[in-house]
Scaffold this active site. Sequence first.
Site, PDB file in Angstrom:
ATOM      1  N   SER A 110       0.839  -1.204   0.000  1.00 54.14           N
ATOM      2  CA  SER A 110       0.000   0.000   0.000  1.00 54.14           C
ATOM      3  C   SER A 110       0.877   1.259   0.000  1.00 54.14           C
ATOM      4  CB  SER A 110      -0.908  -0.017   1.228  1.00 54.14           C
ATOM      5  OG  SER A 110      -0.110  -0.092   2.385  1.00 54.14           O
TER       6      SER A 110
ATOM      7  N   CYS B 228      -3.700  -4.356  -7.929  1.00 47.79           N
ATOM      8  CA  CYS B 228      -3.237  -2.971  -8.041  1.00 47.79           C
ATOM      9  C   CYS B 228      -3.548  -2.412  -9.416  1.00 47.79           C
ATOM     10  CB  CYS B 228      -1.743  -2.880  -7.773  1.00 47.79           C
ATOM     11  SG  CYS B 228      -0.778  -3.692  -9.047  1.00 47.79           S
TER      12      CYS B 228
HETATM   13  P1  NAD Z   1       0.502  -3.696   2.894  1.00 49.42           P
HETATM   14  O1  NAD Z   1       1.143  -2.393   2.594  1.00 49.42           O
HETATM   15  O2  NAD Z   1      -0.413  -3.788   4.062  1.00 49.42           O
HETATM   16  O3  NAD Z   1       1.620  -4.834   3.131  1.00 49.42           O
HETATM   17  C1  NAD Z   1       2.656  -5.047   2.200  1.00 49.42           C
HETATM   18  C2  NAD Z   1       3.864  -5.614   2.944  1.00 49.42           C
HETATM   19  O4  NAD Z   1       4.322  -4.644   3.891  1.00 49.42           O
HETATM   20  C3  NAD Z   1       3.563  -6.881   3.721  1.00 49.42           C
HETATM   21  O5  NAD Z   1       4.658  -7.764   3.603  1.00 49.42           O
HETATM   22  C4  NAD Z   1       3.413  -6.394   5.160  1.00 49.42           C
HETATM   23  O6  NAD Z   1       3.806  -7.352   6.108  1.00 49.42           O
HETATM   24  C5  NAD Z   1       4.317  -5.183   5.209  1.00 49.42           C
HETATM   25  N1  NAD Z   1       3.829  -4.133   6.108  1.00 49.42           N
HETATM   26  C6  NAD Z   1       2.534  -3.806   6.363  1.00 49.42           C
HETATM   27  N2  NAD Z   1       2.479  -2.759   7.205  1.00 49.42           N
HETATM   28  C7  NAD Z   1       3.746  -2.410   7.471  1.00 49.42           C
HETATM   29  C8  NAD Z   1       4.342  -1.390   8.277  1.00 49.42           C
HETATM   30  N3  NAD Z   1       3.612  -0.519   8.968  1.00 49.42           N
HETATM   31  N4  NAD Z   1       5.693  -1.322   8.335  1.00 49.42           N
HETATM   32  C9  NAD Z   1       6.455  -2.187   7.638  1.00 49.42           C
HETATM   33  N5  NAD Z   1       5.942  -3.172   6.870  1.00 49.42           N
HETATM   34  C10 NAD Z   1       4.607  -3.282   6.783  1.00 49.42           C
HETATM   35  O7  NAD Z   1      -0.232  -4.171   1.546  1.00 49.42           O
HETATM   36  P2  NAD Z   1      -1.236  -5.401   1.362  1.00 49.42           P
HETATM   37  O8  NAD Z   1      -2.527  -5.076   2.029  1.00 49.42           O
HETATM   38  O9  NAD Z   1      -0.554  -6.669   1.716  1.00 49.42           O
HETATM   39  O10 NAD Z   1      -1.405  -5.392  -0.227  1.00 49.42           O
HETATM   40  C11 NAD Z   1      -2.331  -4.592  -0.905  1.00 49.42           C
HETATM   41  C12 NAD Z   1      -1.709  -3.299  -1.373  1.00 49.42           C
HETATM   42  O11 NAD Z   1      -0.629  -3.563  -2.263  1.00 49.42           O
HETATM   43  C13 NAD Z   1      -2.675  -2.439  -2.185  1.00 49.42           C
HETATM   44  O12 NAD Z   1      -2.519  -1.104  -1.798  1.00 49.42           O
HETATM   45  C14 NAD Z   1      -2.241  -2.662  -3.624  1.00 49.42           C
HETATM   46  O13 NAD Z   1      -2.592  -1.609  -4.507  1.00 49.42           O
HETATM   47  C15 NAD Z   1      -0.767  -2.766  -3.444  1.00 49.42           C
HETATM   48  N6  NAD Z   1      -0.131  -3.422  -4.576  1.00 49.42           N
HETATM   49  C16 NAD Z   1       0.580  -2.650  -5.443  1.00 49.42           C
HETATM   50  C17 NAD Z   1       1.173  -3.213  -6.549  1.00 49.42           C
HETATM   51  C18 NAD Z   1       1.937  -2.358  -7.512  1.00 49.42           C
HETATM   52  O14 NAD Z   1       2.650  -2.884  -8.364  1.00 49.42           O
HETATM   53  N7  NAD Z   1       1.852  -1.039  -7.435  1.00 49.42           N
HETATM   54  C19 NAD Z   1       1.053  -4.599  -6.781  1.00 49.42           C
HETATM   55  C20 NAD Z   1       0.333  -5.364  -5.863  1.00 49.42           C
HETATM   56  C21 NAD Z   1      -0.257  -4.764  -4.756  1.00 49.42           C
END
Ligand code: NAD
Length: 508
Positions: free
Chosen positions: A234, A289
């Site tokens: 995210s 995404c």
């Molecule tokens: P997320 O940001 O909650 O988590 C992603 C990763 O970050 C996970 O491994 C998680 O453990 C870690 N994480 C979460 N919170 C954290 C924090 N506070 N500090 C450090 N690490 C942390 O995302 P999600 O819910 O797993 O996935 C969905 C999101 O990913 C959506 O926003 C989607 O649009 C995005 N996404 C983007 C792409 C792209 O190419 N732009 C591709 C796939 C998904």
Amino acid sequence: MPTAQTQTITDVPMLVAGQWRASTAERFTDVYNPSTGQVIARTPLCSSEETSQVVESAAAALPQWSNTPVVERARVMFAVRELMQRHFDDLAALITREHGKTLGESRAEVQRGLEMVEFACGIPSLLMGQNMPDIATEVDAELIRHAVGVCVGITPYNFPNMVPLWMIPVAITCGNTFVHKPSEKVPLSAVRIGELLVEAGLPDGVFNIVHGDRACVETLLTHPLVSAVSFVGSTPVAQHVYQTATHAGKRVQSSGGAKNHLIIMPDADIDLAVKGLAASAYGCAGQRCMAGSVAVTVGDAADPTVESLHDLASHMRVGPTDGCDDVDMGPLIRREHVDRVAGYMDVAAGDGADVVLDGRREFDGDGFLLGPCIIDRVETSMRIWREEIFGPVLSVVRAADLDAALAIGDQCEYGNGATIFTNSGHAARQFKQHFNAGMIGINVGVPAPMAWFPFTGWNRSFFGDLHTQGVEAIQFYTRSKTVLTRWFKSPDASHHDPVWKSQGAGKN
Ligand code: NAD
């Protein structure tokens, strides 16, 4: 499918220096089967100390691996490709089990991941440098590529197999070693990828897996032995990762969230456009995404688009996907996520939008289900337009003309994908040149580039310079070195003027 009684809940292992081992973590989080609501495993949330041990294992394997001939590194990927082909159906079923997307969607995901492996099989050609003899008098210039070092990959829940494979094959065939921190919500596909890499003959320590949340991630971002960080998730976390890791001197590529617009021109084939809209907005239950999030109807396209979309969406079969093939849309990742996404119906109605289709209803079983939703007459001032929802919700914004549609894109803080449905070459060209997003579709609902092209998100959908996939991935995972060479003639050397020079060059 195992029942609640027969199912054993296992703790997800780590992979360190080629050994699978149980974490010593004191904290764990549950992994669910979103189709049934049952807990199927527990992910350890590794401490900073344990995370450091994993990084050290990757660092220890680096000298030997980065000096392994590139063709041998490529051969490991050929073996991975064979294993993935052999286990294709199992890999897809595992994605469906821990994520909830339909089996067809999971198969498509494995195929996209496999293509990254195929791309990395070509690494001997991709890593070739450049040279220029006689760039100055008797001085030759060359550019060669070196591995960067220990690379880290932190991945989201929505593509448990494909997104890790955006990173791992290219990073390791470029001569780096790798630490993967998968999403704690979907760690099982990551473990399966690790098993296949080990079975393919990858030396111990070249690929490692650690599990965790913020504490683990912070350690990875700042660890002195880490050289590069790839993140997908995210936007708030992507920005934090970018800032923290660049501050610590790492090279970083950090992909964030999205809000993708799909423009429907009055000259478009509305039936085809609506099928594209539905596939884009409701595929993977909107948890992509590159999912279409906002339909921008231009002029007269509005009413027929909304009516036809309502008809299609309200007939979609929504249900559990694990072991079921006859479902159009599966569950969301967690119960709390269903509640969060569904809450946008009330937010939108409160802001004055028109909720045309509300996906909230009673479903059989305990799966995390929500039906497709359509919200019409959305304005750019509304939360429903501004915020990433990441569920099966399509907003409709009505625009007077193409210029107004382009202006809507200009206000969007994200910039992943955007598509136009039209039969006009001129409108398509205007859109391609001027829409404010990095991945453009023309009559293609989900314009996600495949392995050979970079995944070029813009604005707050990406932080960094070099994206994943394609030639940018090679650049990200290597450091370039330039070499200038001059050899001085020894006093007794004879001068050699080749015969062909005096006879004229360029005959063949
Ligand atoms: P997320 O940001 O909650 O988590 C992603 C990763 O970050 C996970 O491994 C998680 O453990 C870690 N994480 C979460 N919170 C954290 C924090 N506070 N500090 C450090 N690490 C942390 O995302 P999600 O819910 O797993 O996935 C969905 C999101 O990913 C959506 O926003 C989607 O649009 C995005 N996404 C983007 C792409 C792209 O190419 N732009 C591709 C796939 C998904």
